[in-house]
Write an enzyme that holds these catalytic residues in place. Structure first.
Site, PDB file in Angstrom:
ATOM      1  N   GLU A 119      14.790  16.556 -21.087  1.00 58.87           N
ATOM      2  CA  GLU A 119      14.312  15.648 -22.144  1.00 58.87           C
ATOM      3  C   GLU A 119      14.287  16.422 -23.450  1.00 58.87           C
ATOM      4  OE1 GLU A 119      10.325  14.430 -21.029  1.00 58.87           O
ATOM      5  OE2 GLU A 119       9.535  16.447 -21.193  1.00 58.87           O
TER       6      GLU A 119
ATOM      7  N   THR B  43       9.200  -0.211 -19.097  1.00 60.87           N
ATOM      8  CA  THR B  43       8.622   1.027 -19.618  1.00 60.87           C
ATOM      9  C   THR B  43       9.266   1.394 -20.952  1.00 60.87           C
ATOM     10  OG1 THR B  43       8.601   3.418 -19.254  1.00 60.87           O
ATOM     11  CG2 THR B  43      10.166   2.204 -17.944  1.00 60.87           C
TER      12      THR B  43
ATOM     13  N   LEU C 274       0.828  -1.224   0.000  1.00 58.59           N
ATOM     14  CA  LEU C 274       0.000   0.000   0.000  1.00 58.59           C
ATOM     15  C   LEU C 274       0.853   1.262   0.000  1.00 58.59           C
ATOM     16  CD1 LEU C 274      -2.733  -1.065   2.639  1.00 58.59           C
ATOM     17  CD2 LEU C 274      -2.488  -1.784   0.256  1.00 58.59           C
TER      18      LEU C 274
ATOM     19  N   TYR D  60      14.245   6.686 -12.018  1.00 54.66           N
ATOM     20  CA  TYR D  60      13.185   5.664 -12.037  1.00 54.66           C
ATOM     21  C   TYR D  60      13.307   4.819 -13.305  1.00 54.66           C
ATOM     22  CZ  TYR D  60       8.912   3.878 -14.014  1.00 54.66           C
ATOM     23  OH  TYR D  60       8.024   3.085 -14.693  1.00 54.66           O
ATOM     24  N   HIS D  61      13.395   5.497 -14.463  1.00 56.07           N
ATOM     25  CA  HIS D  61      13.460   4.736 -15.711  1.00 56.07           C
ATOM     26  C   HIS D  61      14.714   3.849 -15.739  1.00 56.07           C
ATOM     27  CE1 HIS D  61      10.470   7.821 -17.158  1.00 56.07           C
ATOM     28  NE2 HIS D  61       9.987   6.772 -17.786  1.00 56.07           N
TER      29      HIS D  61
ATOM     30  N   SER E 180      15.321   9.114 -16.417  1.00 56.40           N
ATOM     31  CA  SER E 180      15.214   9.469 -14.990  1.00 56.40           C
ATOM     32  C   SER E 180      15.783   8.289 -14.203  1.00 56.40           C
ATOM     33  CB  SER E 180      13.750   9.686 -14.575  1.00 56.40           C
ATOM     34  OG  SER E 180      13.073   8.440 -14.528  1.00 56.40           O
TER      35      SER E 180
ATOM     36  N   LYS F 282      14.254   0.552 -14.066  1.00 58.03           N
ATOM     37  CA  LYS F 282      13.591  -0.430 -14.930  1.00 58.03           C
ATOM     38  C   LYS F 282      14.598  -1.098 -15.876  1.00 58.03           C
ATOM     39  CE  LYS F 282       9.147   0.137 -13.897  1.00 58.03           C
ATOM     40  NZ  LYS F 282       8.288  -0.964 -13.429  1.00 58.03           N
TER      41      LYS F 282
ATOM     42  N   TYR G 218       4.644  20.811 -20.681  1.00 58.06           N
ATOM     43  CA  TYR G 218       6.034  21.093 -20.307  1.00 58.06           C
ATOM     44  C   TYR G 218       6.821  21.434 -21.580  1.00 58.06           C
ATOM     45  CZ  TYR G 218       4.957  18.643 -15.869  1.00 58.06           C
ATOM     46  OH  TYR G 218       4.420  18.235 -14.672  1.00 58.06           O
TER      47      TYR G 218
HETATM   48  N1  USQ Z   1       4.180  16.134 -19.441  1.00 54.72           N
HETATM   49  C1  USQ Z   1       3.686  17.383 -19.712  1.00 54.72           C
HETATM   50  N2  USQ Z   1       2.806  17.923 -18.816  1.00 54.72           N
HETATM   51  C2  USQ Z   1       2.386  17.271 -17.695  1.00 54.72           C
HETATM   52  C3  USQ Z   1       2.886  15.977 -17.434  1.00 54.72           C
HETATM   53  C4  USQ Z   1       3.787  15.438 -18.327  1.00 54.72           C
HETATM   54  O1  USQ Z   1       4.022  18.010 -20.714  1.00 54.72           O
HETATM   55  O2  USQ Z   1       1.597  17.836 -16.935  1.00 54.72           O
HETATM   56  C5  USQ Z   1       5.128  15.508 -20.401  1.00 54.72           C
HETATM   57  C6  USQ Z   1       6.461  15.110 -19.785  1.00 54.72           C
HETATM   58  O3  USQ Z   1       7.390  16.149 -19.853  1.00 54.72           O
HETATM   59  C7  USQ Z   1       6.844  13.898 -20.634  1.00 54.72           C
HETATM   60  C8  USQ Z   1       5.509  13.295 -21.057  1.00 54.72           C
HETATM   61  O4  USQ Z   1       4.524  14.294 -20.815  1.00 54.72           O
HETATM   62  O5  USQ Z   1       7.499  14.317 -21.794  1.00 54.72           O
HETATM   63  C9  USQ Z   1       5.119  12.052 -20.292  1.00 54.72           C
HETATM   64  O6  USQ Z   1       5.146  12.343 -18.922  1.00 54.72           O
HETATM   65  P1  USQ Z   1       4.279  11.495 -17.886  1.00 54.72           P
HETATM   66  O7  USQ Z   1       4.436  12.126 -16.556  1.00 54.72           O
HETATM   67  O8  USQ Z   1       2.911  11.261 -18.395  1.00 54.72           O
HETATM   68  O9  USQ Z   1       4.990  10.080 -17.985  1.00 54.72           O
HETATM   69  P2  USQ Z   1       6.429   9.587 -17.487  1.00 54.72           P
HETATM   70  O10 USQ Z   1       7.042  10.479 -16.485  1.00 54.72           O
HETATM   71  O11 USQ Z   1       7.229   9.278 -18.702  1.00 54.72           O
HETATM   72  O12 USQ Z   1       6.067   8.234 -16.736  1.00 54.72           O
HETATM   73  C10 USQ Z   1       4.848   7.521 -16.966  1.00 54.72           C
HETATM   74  C11 USQ Z   1       4.616   6.605 -15.784  1.00 54.72           C
HETATM   75  C12 USQ Z   1       5.736   5.583 -15.733  1.00 54.72           C
HETATM   76  C13 USQ Z   1       5.855   4.875 -17.052  1.00 54.72           C
HETATM   77  C14 USQ Z   1       6.022   5.855 -18.185  1.00 54.72           C
HETATM   78  C15 USQ Z   1       5.960   5.234 -19.552  1.00 54.72           C
HETATM   79  O13 USQ Z   1       4.562   7.369 -14.580  1.00 54.72           O
HETATM   80  O14 USQ Z   1       5.469   4.659 -14.683  1.00 54.72           O
HETATM   81  O15 USQ Z   1       6.981   4.027 -17.001  1.00 54.72           O
HETATM   82  O16 USQ Z   1       4.941   6.796 -18.147  1.00 54.72           O
HETATM   83  S1  USQ Z   1       6.997   6.071 -20.714  1.00 54.72           S
HETATM   84  O17 USQ Z   1       6.695   7.520 -20.671  1.00 54.72           O
HETATM   85  O18 USQ Z   1       6.751   5.515 -21.996  1.00 54.72           O
HETATM   86  O19 USQ Z   1       8.351   5.873 -20.249  1.00 54.72           O
END
Ligand code: USQ
Length: 399
Positions: A328, A144, A33, A181-182, A179, A185, A255
């Site tokens: 990024e 991811t 949790l 986090y990434h 990141s 993974k 962003y």
């Molecule tokens: N972004 C914005 N505005 C926001 C939130 C995010 O422009 O308010 C942008 C970020 O800069 C980024 C993109 O949207 O370029 C994705 O951000 P996100 O927060 O939706 O996703 P991310 O941080 O990449 O992580 C999420 C999950 C994570 C998963 C990943 C898949 O939290 O667990 O592993 O998506 S991936 O993005 O394909 O790596």
């Protein structure tokens, strides 16, 4: 099949327990949790109310007519995990039990170390427990798409053929995560690939894109069966945040320029893909990689979709560019493959707008919960380590 879900209380774990049960599988799961605590720690709460474990399992029993073996416990407690797996003898293990936020992992030294220790150790514990008590089980491991980063070439599913100095080999595709986090993974992927090789375990490593959505049909209308929906800068993913912002008429938070491209998929597609992976295991010793997303979009395209669907519902919302707290690429090539799940029968829905409509209807009654925590919408966790709230950026105005 008997399916064990690590992280059964989470955004995906809770709906997956229901989805697999409806498909006739016997599900059990473990969760500490922690997601509930992390969201509270970053000053937020889920937009949709989250019920206690007792309330969730009672609702599960009522709707599906069977008890759910949902235990509260830590994957880092090896004896507990090993004992549970030895009793349950799963045929598949879906590992969703990790800290999933890029931003949370970038807060400071302690959060980086926590993220990598928690994620890497939990996954190693699963691999060792599988080897010791259920070596025939199939590990469906949530990786991811962010492991690959955004290279200037196509992204295959895990492996590619390379020719170097006149010799050829098939090798793991290079990882350029964005990141800590990434990167956790990536470390999991390497450890899992190695365990398959040396111990003959079998695993599907799912490179999943960004998931969005508030529900799957199987849940029905009982709020205790609904999943959580986060909107803070750490645990809220882009479309989920945009929908929460829209219902309180907060400007959508792009962003930077918003040209970052990612693979996205609705929760219902994620469930289908995970079930297809579970039901089609690889052979012993095989480590395979599936890229799992419905379609690639720029963040700006998604913000426009949310803005348009919100307008159809009488909600006018603006889009603002904030200076990007992350490191990024803003403009980049992005062309990942996603053939393997399609070969297994996955039919992508391609309809973000329909899903966004469902989300807005689900979120509107919880407007006040989002308003209560609206301060968490503007990011302040920065990849350079200096905490500072993003400001509306001086970027080209939108058409
Ligand atoms: N972004 C914005 N505005 C926001 C939130 C995010 O422009 O308010 C942008 C970020 O800069 C980024 C993109 O949207 O370029 C994705 O951000 P996100 O927060 O939706 O996703 P991310 O941080 O990449 O992580 C999420 C999950 C994570 C998963 C990943 C898949 O939290 O667990 O592993 O998506 S991936 O993005 O394909 O790596």
């Amino acid at each position: 099949m008997r399916v064990f879900i690590a992280g059964i209380d989470g955004y995906l774990g809770w709906p997956l327990a229901q989805y697999l049960t409806v498909r006739g599988h016997e599900v059990a799961g473990l969760d500490l949790l922690l997601r509930r605590q992390w969201v509270e720690e970053v000053g937020s709460h889920s937009a949709l109310p989250v019920y206690s474990v007792d309330e969730r399992t009672a609702a599960f029993q009522q709707r599906y007519g069977r008890a759910l073996d949902f235990r509260v416990g830590d994957l880092l407690d090896y004896n507990l995990l090993r004992g549970f797996l030895a009793d349950f003898q799963p045929e598949a293990i879906v590992h969703l039990g990790e800290m999933p936020s890029a931003a949370y992992s970038m807060i400071d030294q302690a959060h980086t170390v926590f993220t990598q220790q928690n994620n890497v150790t939990g996954n190693l514990n699963i691999l060792w427990a599988m080897k010791e008590v259920c070596p025939q089980a199939h590990l469906v491991k949530l990786g991811t798409m962010g492991e690959y980063g955004t290279p200037n070439i196509d992204i295959p599913e895990g492996f590619f053929e390379v020719e170097f100095r006149g010799r050829k080999d098939t090798l793991p595709f290079p990882k350029q995560a964005g990141s800590f986090y990434h990167w956790s993974k990536v470390h999991d992927s390497n450890n899992t690939m190695f365990a398959c090789k040396i111990w003959g375990l079998r695993s599907t490593d799912i490179m999943q894109g960004v998931v969005f959505g508030t529900q799957i049909d199987e849940m029905g209308s009982d709020p205790r069966l609904r999943s959580r929906l986060d909107f803070d800068q750490c645990f809220g993913t882009a479309i989920n945040r945009f929908c929460c912002q829209a219902v309180i008429r907060h400007p959508l938070t792009l962003y930077g320029q918003g040209y970052q491209k990612r693979g996205f998929l609705p929760m219902r597609d994620s469930m289908e893909c995970l079930a297809l992976a579970v039901e089609n295991p690889p052979s012993a010793g095989e480590y395979r990689v599936f890229n799992q997303f419905e379609e690639c979009y720029t963040i700006e395209e998604l913000a426009y979709i949310v803005q348009r669907v919100a307008a159809d519902n009488g909600i006018d919302v603006t889009i603002h560019h904030y200076d990007n707290p992350r490191a990024e690429k803003d403009q980049h090539y992005y062309n990942p493959d996603r053939q393997r799940l399609i070969d297994l029968g996955y039919k992508p829905t391609h309809d973000v707008a329909t899903e966004v409509q469902v989300m807005l209807v689900d979120l509107l009654p919880h407007r006040d919960r989002i308003l209560q925590k609206k301060d968490v919408l503007i990011p302040d966790i920065r990849w350079d380590g200096n905490r500072r709230r993003s400001e509306v950026a001086d970027l080209p105005s939108l058409p």
